[in-house]
Design an enzyme around this catalytic site. Structure first.
Site, mmCIF file in Angstrom:
data_model
loop_
_atom_site.group_PDB
_atom_site.id
_atom_site.type_symbol
_atom_site.label_atom_id
_atom_site.label_comp_id
_atom_site.label_asym_id
_atom_site.label_seq_id
_atom_site.Cartn_x
_atom_site.Cartn_y
_atom_site.Cartn_z
ATOM 1 N N HIS A 1 0.825 -1.212 0.000
ATOM 2 C CA HIS A 1 0.000 0.000 0.000
ATOM 3 C C HIS A 1 0.858 1.260 0.000
ATOM 4 C CE1 HIS A 1 -4.070 -1.738 1.575
ATOM 5 N NE2 HIS A 1 -4.007 -1.689 0.274
ATOM 6 N N ARG B 1 -10.040 -2.060 -12.694
ATOM 7 C CA ARG B 1 -10.210 -3.141 -11.718
ATOM 8 C C ARG B 1 -11.635 -3.078 -11.167
ATOM 9 N NH1 ARG B 1 -5.553 -0.287 -10.078
ATOM 10 N NH2 ARG B 1 -3.571 -1.341 -10.506
ATOM 11 N N ASP C 1 2.108 -9.789 -11.644
ATOM 12 C CA ASP C 1 1.931 -11.226 -11.455
ATOM 13 C C ASP C 1 2.882 -12.027 -12.331
ATOM 14 O OD1 ASP C 1 0.086 -11.959 -9.414
ATOM 15 O OD2 ASP C 1 -1.524 -11.067 -10.579
ATOM 16 N N ARG D 1 4.771 -11.170 -4.780
ATOM 17 C CA ARG D 1 4.945 -9.753 -5.112
ATOM 18 C C ARG D 1 4.598 -8.810 -3.973
ATOM 19 N NH1 ARG D 1 0.327 -6.992 -7.217
ATOM 20 N NH2 ARG D 1 -1.567 -8.246 -7.270
ATOM 21 N N CYS E 1 -0.088 -3.537 -18.533
ATOM 22 C CA CYS E 1 -0.926 -2.882 -17.522
ATOM 23 C C CYS E 1 -0.390 -3.092 -16.111
ATOM 24 C CB CYS E 1 -2.379 -3.338 -17.613
ATOM 25 S SG CYS E 1 -2.628 -5.081 -17.236
#
Length: 557
Positions: free
Chosen positions: A190, A292, A441, A451, A488
Site C-alpha cells: 500500500h 479493476r 503477477d 509480489r 498494464c
C-alpha cells in the site's frame, strides 16, 4: 546519477524516479500495548466503549479517504470496513464479556485476526499490518491519546518508518515530506502504491534505514533505489540539478504518447473507481488500460446485481467518451477471496482456483458481469473492451472471448500473467482480440517471489531478463497475428523500462496516472529503432541489475 560506493549507502526498491535531500525524522513509537488486566467497568460498559471507538475509527478513516480521493479513498474505505467487521465485533464483545477492558479486547481481537491473515500469506498477509494501524487508532481513541501518524515539523524532512499505514500515506503533506523511506514493504505494498499515485519520492524495503537517526542528512534517489547518509555537496548538487531537469521535462510533456519518430504509444491509466477515473482524465490519460472491478465485490456476501454493476460502470465509462476503456472482469481468489465465488481452505491459493478459473466454475457470476458491462457500454460513447485475468491456456482464451461475444461485447482479450500463457502466446493470440501483460503477477510467477512480500522484494523486479524475454515472446506473437499487446502492470510506470517494453512489442502502456507525464517525456526522446536496440541489450543481460545498467549506459554513455 551513478550510485556511490560507500558504507553510508543503503539499498531498497525505488518508487518513481525522483530525488530528495533533507534531514531524517522518524515515525514515533506506537501507542503502548494495553495490559491484560481485569476491567473495573461492567462488561456492557466495556463493550459499548469498544463499539464507539471502532465506529469513531472507521469514521475518521473514511473522512481521511474522502479528503485524499483516488486510490487512497479506496484503501482507507477498506480499512474502515476492517474496523466495522462483524466477526471482529463479535470477538471483541466476547472478550469484554470475559472481563477484558475495551482496549485489550480490541488489541487481542485484532491480533488474532492479524495472525490469521499472516498465515494466509500473499495479499492478505501484506494487509495484516493494516490491522495494527486500525487497532492503534481505536486504542488511542479510548486512551485519549493522539492517533498514530506522521510527526509534525515546521520544515521539510525525509520521513523514515518501518512502514506507513495507508491512513498516513494518503494524507501526507507534500509541502513538508520531501521523500519517504521504509524498512519494510515491497514495490506493490500500500505504501508503494499510494506513493506512486501521489508522486512521492520513495524507497521501500530499505532494511538498513532502521539505523538512521533523527537529524541525519540523507540523499534519496528513487531511480537508483538508494538512500545515502551524509552525501558530499557535489552529489547533492547533482541530485538537485537532476530533480530540476525532470520537473522541466515533465512540465513540457503533453499530448498523446509517441516516440521521437512519431510512432504512437497510447498512454492509458490503471483505475479502480470513478474518482480515480476522473483523476486519470485530469492527468492526460488517453483512456483506461486496466479498470479493476473488484471494489464492487470485495466485502460483499453475494455478488451485486446486474443493475447495480451497470450503474457503476456507466459512471466510469462517461469519463472517457471516444476513448478505450479496458475492463478486467472480477479477479478473485488467492489474495482476494470471496465467500460466494472462491474455494476455501486451499493450501496455496495463489496457485489455485483464481481469476478466470474461479469465474468459469461459477459462470453465472461471469455472465452477469459481462451482461452488466454490455448494458453500460451500449449507452456509452466509450470504446469498452473486456479482459480475463489469470489465463493460462489458449482454450481459456477461446472460452472467454466466445462468451463475451455471445453476451454483446465485441472486443475481448486476455491478461498475460502466467508464464504458460506467455510461452504459448502464438496460440493464445489466435483466440484473443488483444493481450495485456500484467507485469506484477508475471514477475512473481516467473521468479517464484510473492509480489507483496518484502523479504523477497529484490526478486520482484520486472527488469529481470527472464520476464523481459517472456514479454518479447508475447510482443512477437501479437505482431505476427496483428493482435495489440498492452502492458498494464506497474512496470509501465518506470519511464526507462517503458521504452524497453515498447521495443519488446508493446503497443500501449497503462499505469498509475501520476506516472503518465514522466513516461510520455521519456518516450519522446527515443525512436522505435532506439527502443528495439535498448530492448535487445536488456534481454541479453544475466540479471535485472545488469539489464537496467546496460540500458542506462546506452542512454547516458
Amino acid at each position: 546519477m551513478a550510485a556511490a560506493t560507500n558504507a553510508n549507502l543503503l539499498q531498497g526498491v525505488g518508487i518513481g524516479r525522483g530525488t530528495a535531500v533533507g534531514p531524517v525524522i522518524r515515525m514515533p513509537d506506537p501507542v503502548p500495548q494495553p495490559a491484560d488486566t481485569a476491567s473495573e467497568r461492567t462488561p456492557d460498559e466495556e463493550a459499548q466503549r469498544a463499539r464507539e471507538a471502532l465506529t469513531a475509527t472507521a469514521t475518521q478513516l473514511r473522512q481521511r479517504g474522502e479528503s485524499a480521493g483516488g486510490t487512497a479513498a479506496e484503501v482507507l474505505d477498506a480499512l474502515a470496513m476492517m474496523a466495522e467487521d462483524p466477526a471482529l465485533a463479535a470477538d471483541v464483545q466476547h472478550r469484554t464479556e470475559d472481563g477484558a477492558t475495551a482496549e485489550y479486547a480490541i488489541h487481542a481481537a485484532m491480533g488474532s485476526f492479524r495472525d490469521m491473515l499472516v498465515g494466509m500469506g500473499g495479499y492478505l498477509g501484506e494487509r495484516a499490518g493494516d490491522l495494527d494501524d486500525v487497532a492503534q487508532r481505536a486504542i488511542a481513541h479510548l486512551s485519549g491519546l493522539p492517533a498514530p501518524g506522521v510527526p509534525e515539523s515546521e520544515t521539510p524532512f525525509i520521513l523514515v518508518a518501518r512502514d506507513l499505514a495507508p491512513a498516513d500515506t494518503a494524507t501526507l503533506d507534500l509541502e513538508l515530506v520531501l521523500a519517504l523511506v521504509t524498512t519494510d514493504g515491497g514495490p506493490t505494498s500500500h505504501t508503494a502504491i499510494l506513493a506512486r499515485e501521489k508522486g512521492i519520492t520513495a524507497i521501500v524495503g530499505a532494511s538498513g534505514a532502521a539505523a538512521l537517526q533523527d537529524g541525519d542528512i540523507v540523499l534519496v534517489d528513487a531511480e537508483a533505489g538508494t538512500v545515502e547518509r551524509d552525501p558530499d555537496q557535489e552529489r547533492v548538487d547533482l541530485a538537485l540539478q537532476r530533480t530540476a531537469t525532470l520537473e522541466a521535462i515533465r512540465a513540457q510533456s503533453s499530448g498523446p504518447g509517441a516516440l521521437a519518430d512519431g510512432h504512437a504509444v497510447p498512454l492509458l491509466a490503471n483505475i479502480g473507481s470513478v474518482d480515480s477515473a476522473r483523476e486519470a482524465v485530469a492527468r492526460g490519460a488517453e483512456g483506461v488500460g486496466l479498470f479493476r472491478t473488484e471494489v464492487l465485490f470485495l466485502g460483499a456476501e453475494k455478488a451485486p446485481t446486474v443493475e447495480e454493476q451497470a450503474a457503476t460502470y456507466r459512471e466510469v465509462f462517461a469519463q472517457f467518451p471516444g476513448q478505450k476503456v479496458v475492463v478486467r472482469v472480477l479477479d478473485a481468489g488467492a489474495d482476494k477471496p470471496l465467500a460466494f465465488l472462491t474455494d476455501q481452505g486451499e493450501e496455496n491459493p495463489a496457485l489455485g482456483r483464481r481469476g478466470l478459473r474461479a469465474l468459469a466454475a461459477h459462470e453465472e457470476i461471469l455472465r452477469d458481469q459481462l451482461t452488466a458491462l454490455a448494458q453500460a457500454a451500449a449507452g456509452s460513447d466509450a470504446i469498452v473492451q473486456v479482459m480475463a485475468p489469470m489465463v493460462s491456456t489458449a482454450q481459456e482464451a477461446q472460452y472467454f472471448r466466445d462468451l463475451a461475444h455471445e453476451l454483446g461485447i465485441a472486443i475481448a482479450g486476455v491478461m498475460v500473467e502466467v508464464p504458460s500463457c506467455a510461452i504459448l502466446a502464438d496460440h493464445v493470440a489466435q483466440h484473443a482480440d488483444f493481450m495485456s501483460i500484467g507485469t506484477n503477477d508475471l514477475t512473481q510467477y516467473t521468479l517464484a517471489a510473492d509480489r507483496l512480500l518484502g523479504t523477497v522484494a529484490t526478486f520482484q523486479n520486472p527488469w529481470h531478463p527472464s520476464v523481459l524475454r517472456l514479454i518479447e515472446t508475447v510482443g512477437s506473437a501479437g505482431a505476427a497475428h496483428d493482435v495489440p499487446v498492452g502492458i498494464c502492470g506497474e512496470a509501465a510506470a518506470d519511464p526507462i523500462l517503458a521504452v524497453v517494453l515498447v521495443g519488446l512489442g508493446a503497443t500501449s502502456l497503462s499505469m498509475s496516472s501520476s506516472a503518465i507525464a514522466d513516461v510520455r517525456a521519456e518516450l519522446s526522446m527515443h525512436s522505435l529503432d532506439d527502443a528495439r536496440r535498448l530492448a535487445a541489450l536488456a534481454v541479453s543481460a544475466e540479471s535485472a541489475e545488469a539489464a537496467r545498467a546496460a540500458v542506462l549506459g546506452a542512454i547516458h554513455p
